[in-house]
Design a protein around this motif. Structure first.
Motif, PDB file in Angstrom:
ATOM      1  N   MET A   1      35.685   3.396   1.901  1.00 45.02           N
ATOM      2  CA  MET A   1      36.722   2.940   0.952  1.00 45.02           C
ATOM      3  C   MET A   1      37.531   1.799   1.561  1.00 45.02           C
ATOM      4  SD  MET A   1      39.674   5.281  -0.856  1.00 45.02           S
ATOM      5  CE  MET A   1      38.673   6.463  -1.746  1.00 45.02           C
ATOM      6  N   LYS A   2      37.820   0.787   0.756  1.00 46.11           N
ATOM      7  CA  LYS A   2      38.547  -0.386   1.247  1.00 46.11           C
ATOM      8  C   LYS A   2      39.996  -0.006   1.607  1.00 46.11           C
ATOM      9  CE  LYS A   2      39.224  -5.181  -0.240  1.00 46.11           C
ATOM     10  NZ  LYS A   2      40.665  -5.318  -0.215  1.00 46.11           N
ATOM     11  N   VAL A   3      40.504  -0.575   2.687  1.00 44.57           N
ATOM     12  CA  VAL A   3      41.897  -0.297   3.070  1.00 44.57           C
ATOM     13  C   VAL A   3      42.790  -1.307   2.349  1.00 44.57           C
ATOM     14  CG1 VAL A   3      43.513  -0.088   4.996  1.00 44.57           C
ATOM     15  CG2 VAL A   3      41.101   0.516   5.326  1.00 44.57           C
ATOM     16  N   ARG A   4      43.616  -0.791   1.429  1.00 51.64           N
ATOM     17  CA  ARG A   4      44.405  -1.684   0.573  1.00 51.64           C
ATOM     18  C   ARG A   4      45.906  -1.461   0.691  1.00 51.64           C
ATOM     19  NH1 ARG A   4      44.624  -1.135  -4.537  1.00 51.64           N
ATOM     20  NH2 ARG A   4      44.478   1.130  -4.469  1.00 51.64           N
ATOM     21  N   LYS A   5      46.279  -0.336   1.324  1.00 53.53           N
ATOM     22  CA  LYS A   5      47.698   0.047   1.270  1.00 53.53           C
ATOM     23  C   LYS A   5      48.325   0.121   2.652  1.00 53.53           C
ATOM     24  CE  LYS A   5      47.176   2.734  -2.968  1.00 53.53           C
ATOM     25  NZ  LYS A   5      47.167   4.076  -3.539  1.00 53.53           N
ATOM     26  N   ALA A   6      49.612  -0.243   2.694  1.00 48.75           N
ATOM     27  CA  ALA A   6      50.339  -0.174   3.963  1.00 48.75           C
ATOM     28  C   ALA A   6      51.674   0.524   3.759  1.00 48.75           C
ATOM     29  CB  ALA A   6      50.587  -1.578   4.508  1.00 48.75           C
ATOM     30  N   VAL A   7      52.101   1.201   4.801  1.00 47.77           N
ATOM     31  CA  VAL A   7      53.429   1.818   4.812  1.00 47.77           C
ATOM     32  C   VAL A   7      54.237   1.153   5.918  1.00 47.77           C
ATOM     33  CG1 VAL A   7      54.713   3.974   5.128  1.00 47.77           C
ATOM     34  CG2 VAL A   7      52.451   4.021   4.047  1.00 47.77           C
ATOM     35  N   ILE A   8      55.423   0.688   5.573  1.00 53.64           N
ATOM     36  CA  ILE A   8      56.304   0.095   6.579  1.00 53.64           C
ATOM     37  C   ILE A   8      57.562   0.960   6.679  1.00 53.64           C
ATOM     38  CG2 ILE A   8      57.602  -1.942   7.322  1.00 53.64           C
ATOM     39  CD1 ILE A   8      55.739  -3.689   5.661  1.00 53.64           C
ATOM     40  N   PRO A   9      57.656   1.789   7.718  1.00 49.96           N
ATOM     41  CA  PRO A   9      58.880   2.580   7.867  1.00 49.96           C
ATOM     42  C   PRO A   9      60.025   1.660   8.293  1.00 49.96           C
ATOM     43  CG  PRO A   9      57.037   3.507   9.123  1.00 49.96           C
ATOM     44  CD  PRO A   9      56.663   2.106   8.731  1.00 49.96           C
ATOM     45  N   ALA A  10      61.118   1.691   7.552  1.00 49.73           N
ATOM     46  CA  ALA A  10      62.267   0.829   7.869  1.00 49.73           C
ATOM     47  C   ALA A  10      63.552   1.609   7.631  1.00 49.73           C
ATOM     48  CB  ALA A  10      62.227  -0.435   7.007  1.00 49.73           C
ATOM     49  N   ALA A  11      63.544   2.856   8.107  1.00 51.62           N
ATOM     50  CA  ALA A  11      64.671   3.738   7.791  1.00 51.62           C
ATOM     51  C   ALA A  11      65.478   4.105   9.026  1.00 51.62           C
ATOM     52  CB  ALA A  11      64.149   5.009   7.116  1.00 51.62           C
ATOM     53  N   PHE A 126      44.792   4.123   5.055  1.00 47.69           N
ATOM     54  CA  PHE A 126      45.934   3.204   4.946  1.00 47.69           C
ATOM     55  C   PHE A 126      46.419   2.786   6.331  1.00 47.69           C
ATOM     56  CE2 PHE A 126      49.545   6.007   6.137  1.00 47.69           C
ATOM     57  CZ  PHE A 126      48.862   7.216   6.215  1.00 47.69           C
ATOM     58  N   VAL A 127      47.302   1.784   6.343  1.00 49.52           N
ATOM     59  CA  VAL A 127      47.872   1.390   7.638  1.00 49.52           C
ATOM     60  C   VAL A 127      49.370   1.667   7.659  1.00 49.52           C
ATOM     61  CG1 VAL A 127      46.155  -0.353   8.247  1.00 49.52           C
ATOM     62  CG2 VAL A 127      48.146  -1.027   6.918  1.00 49.52           C
ATOM     63  N   VAL A 128      49.854   1.946   8.867  1.00 49.89           N
ATOM     64  CA  VAL A 128      51.284   2.062   9.110  1.00 49.89           C
ATOM     65  C   VAL A 128      51.656   0.906  10.033  1.00 49.89           C
ATOM     66  CG1 VAL A 128      53.132   3.461  10.129  1.00 49.89           C
ATOM     67  CG2 VAL A 128      51.255   4.580   8.898  1.00 49.89           C
ATOM     68  N   ASP A 201      48.676   4.066  31.099  1.00 54.03           N
ATOM     69  CA  ASP A 201      49.708   3.068  30.760  1.00 54.03           C
ATOM     70  C   ASP A 201      49.394   2.416  29.416  1.00 54.03           C
ATOM     71  OD1 ASP A 201      50.819   3.651  33.167  1.00 54.03           O
ATOM     72  OD2 ASP A 201      50.058   1.854  34.195  1.00 54.03           O
ATOM     73  N   LEU A 202      48.488   3.010  28.660  1.00 53.00           N
ATOM     74  CA  LEU A 202      48.127   2.459  27.346  1.00 53.00           C
ATOM     75  C   LEU A 202      49.052   3.035  26.275  1.00 53.00           C
ATOM     76  CD1 LEU A 202      44.233   2.570  27.648  1.00 53.00           C
ATOM     77  CD2 LEU A 202      45.653   0.501  27.403  1.00 53.00           C
ATOM     78  N   ALA A 203      49.949   2.174  25.777  1.00 52.79           N
ATOM     79  CA  ALA A 203      50.984   2.625  24.849  1.00 52.79           C
ATOM     80  C   ALA A 203      50.627   2.273  23.410  1.00 52.79           C
ATOM     81  CB  ALA A 203      52.308   1.952  25.212  1.00 52.79           C
ATOM     82  N   ILE A 204      51.037   3.142  22.496  1.00 46.70           N
ATOM     83  CA  ILE A 204      50.845   2.897  21.063  1.00 46.70           C
ATOM     84  C   ILE A 204      51.855   1.824  20.644  1.00 46.70           C
ATOM     85  CG2 ILE A 204      50.948   3.946  18.768  1.00 46.70           C
ATOM     86  CD1 ILE A 204      50.455   6.684  20.176  1.00 46.70           C
ATOM     87  N   ILE A 205      51.371   0.764  19.982  1.00 46.94           N
ATOM     88  CA  ILE A 205      52.253  -0.381  19.728  1.00 46.94           C
ATOM     89  C   ILE A 205      52.511  -0.694  18.244  1.00 46.94           C
ATOM     90  CG2 ILE A 205      51.918  -1.592  21.929  1.00 46.94           C
ATOM     91  CD1 ILE A 205      49.788  -3.308  20.271  1.00 46.94           C
ATOM     92  N   GLY A 206      52.625   0.327  17.438  1.00 48.90           N
ATOM     93  CA  GLY A 206      53.176   0.065  16.105  1.00 48.90           C
ATOM     94  C   GLY A 206      52.226  -0.420  15.026  1.00 48.90           C
ATOM     95  N   ARG A 207      50.915  -0.246  15.203  1.00 50.81           N
ATOM     96  CA  ARG A 207      49.958  -0.493  14.114  1.00 50.81           C
ATOM     97  C   ARG A 207      48.961   0.658  14.134  1.00 50.81           C
ATOM     98  NH1 ARG A 207      53.327  -3.697  13.833  1.00 50.81           N
ATOM     99  NH2 ARG A 207      53.239  -5.939  13.495  1.00 50.81           N
ATOM    100  N   TYR A 208      48.876   1.361  12.991  1.00 51.49           N
ATOM    101  CA  TYR A 208      48.015   2.531  12.894  1.00 51.49           C
ATOM    102  C   TYR A 208      47.159   2.407  11.644  1.00 51.49           C
ATOM    103  CZ  TYR A 208      52.151   4.536  15.373  1.00 51.49           C
ATOM    104  OH  TYR A 208      53.208   4.778  16.212  1.00 51.49           O
ATOM    105  N   LEU A 209      45.900   2.778  11.731  1.00 48.90           N
ATOM    106  CA  LEU A 209      45.081   2.931  10.529  1.00 48.90           C
ATOM    107  C   LEU A 209      44.723   4.411  10.456  1.00 48.90           C
ATOM    108  CD1 LEU A 209      42.245   0.651   9.263  1.00 48.90           C
ATOM    109  CD2 LEU A 209      42.312   3.098   8.813  1.00 48.90           C
ATOM    110  N   LEU A 210      45.115   5.053   9.371  1.00 44.97           N
ATOM    111  CA  LEU A 210      44.969   6.510   9.304  1.00 44.97           C
ATOM    112  C   LEU A 210      44.206   6.943   8.065  1.00 44.97           C
ATOM    113  CD1 LEU A 210      48.644   7.335  10.330  1.00 44.97           C
ATOM    114  CD2 LEU A 210      46.603   7.597  11.766  1.00 44.97           C
ATOM    115  N   THR A 211      43.449   8.011   8.229  1.00 45.05           N
ATOM    116  CA  THR A 211      42.798   8.612   7.064  1.00 45.05           C
ATOM    117  C   THR A 211      43.838   9.515   6.379  1.00 45.05           C
ATOM    118  OG1 THR A 211      41.976  10.381   8.476  1.00 45.05           O
ATOM    119  CG2 THR A 211      40.478   8.534   8.059  1.00 45.05           C
TER     120      THR A 211
END
Ligand code: G1P
Length: 303
Positions: A1-11, A126-128, A201-211
């Motif tokens: 399935m094509k990835v079309r949606k993103a969530v931007i947490p800004a709270a 989707f992506v976060v 030392d590999l840190a998660i840097i704010g871009r996620y693609l999640l099922t």
């Protein structure tokens, strides 16, 4: 399935930038002349995202107004013949993606903010995208994750090596094996480990693609670090039933979520901004001379 949606947490409460963030969302702080959230929306668009959900906190007005039309301002610029500025203002409204908003009633953490996107995402991958990290590379990082997803059909998140003494500010991965260059199988995802316990030392840097299976996990996720619902904890659980890869980002990352990173990013972007780059460069060179002279004139510290 094509990835079309993103969530931007800004709270987030934006406490690191008080008092500027008392009445203004942190994501509206500008780098030279562009709010940080606009960089994120532009990265989403450049990656083929069509629909974006922004999860807002209490300072919602400024973000919504930024992407809305501004008839009075537009008429004024038009009447004065300021066509370039008018175009710039219109471009923030006709940005080429659909933007939706939801409020997070309580600041219960990143996992809780993402959970609010469940019905918007409606069963799609989707992506976060987190607003604290601005990325620069030939191919946008979000597009890199989408390309990888199209090969693997698995969740994948972006990581980057950070200095060892900084790992406790991040989600950190325990890499199991390198599948192909820069693509890791992950044993464990750990949110903000103590430096001595960090698995790498590999840190998660704010871009996620999640099922979308992440939502069932988030619905039952217990509070973790800082007594907040952590996205990293939910991802660690997801990784036990389906593969979650880590993709090592080799481009430039600017951390605008802390004061020093914010000032550094402003200077770096200023050095490429057509209107200020020449003046800024000349100023920095002059400033460096002055600082060197000051340092040379300062007598060495006596103990
Ligand atoms: C969040 C995540 C963390 C991640 C970081 C990246 O933390 O919880 O896993 O490494 O973003 O910027 P925050 O910076 O919001 O505390």
């Amino acid at each position: 399935m094509k990835v079309r949606k993103a969530v931007i947490p800004a709270a987030g409460l934006g406490t690191r930038f008080l008092p500027a963030t008392k009445a203004l969302a942190k994501e509206m702080l500008p780098i030279v002349d562009k709010p940080t959230i606009q960089f994120i929306v532009e990265e989403a668009k450049a990656s083929g995202i069509e629909d974006i959900l922004i999860v807002e906190g209490k300072q919602k007005r400024s973000i919504e107004d930024h992407f809305d039309s501004a008839p009075e301002l537009e008429q004024n610029l038009e009447a004065k013949g300021k066509t370039a500025l008018l175009q710039m203002v219109k471009d923030t409204t006709d940005i080429g993606v659909n933007i939706f908003f939801v409020r997070q009633p309580y600041p219960n953490g990143l996992g809780d903010a993402v959970r609010l996107a469940k019905s918007f995402i409606a069963g799609e991958p989707f992506v976060v995208m987190l607003g604290d990290d601005l990325m620069q590379d030939q191919v946008p990082l979000t597009k890199q994750l989408i390309d990888e997803y199209e090969r693997t059909h698995a969740s994948i998140l972006a990581v980057k090596k950070v200095p060892h003494n900084e790992v406790s500010a991040y989600g950190v991965i325990d890499p199991e094996s390198e599948v192909t260059k820069g693509l890791y199988n992950v044993r464990k995802f750990v949110e903000k480990p103590a430096v001595e316990d960090a698995p790498s030392d590999l840190a998660i840097i704010g871009r996620y693609l999640l099922t979308p299976e992440i939502f069932d996990i988030l619905d039952n996720q217990k509070p973790g670090k800082g007594n907040e619902i952590q996205l990293t904890d939910a991802i660690d659980t997801l990784n036990q039933t389906q593969r979650v890869f880590a993709h090592e980002f080799t481009g430039d990352r600017y951390d605008v979520g802390n004061k020093f990173g914010f000032v550094e990013t402003t200077i770096e972007y200023g050095l490429t901004h057509p209107e200020v780059k020449d003046e800024l460069r000349a100023y920095i060179l002059k400033l460096a001379d002055r600082l060197r002279q000051e340092d040379a004139a300062t007598p060495p510290q006596q103990d």
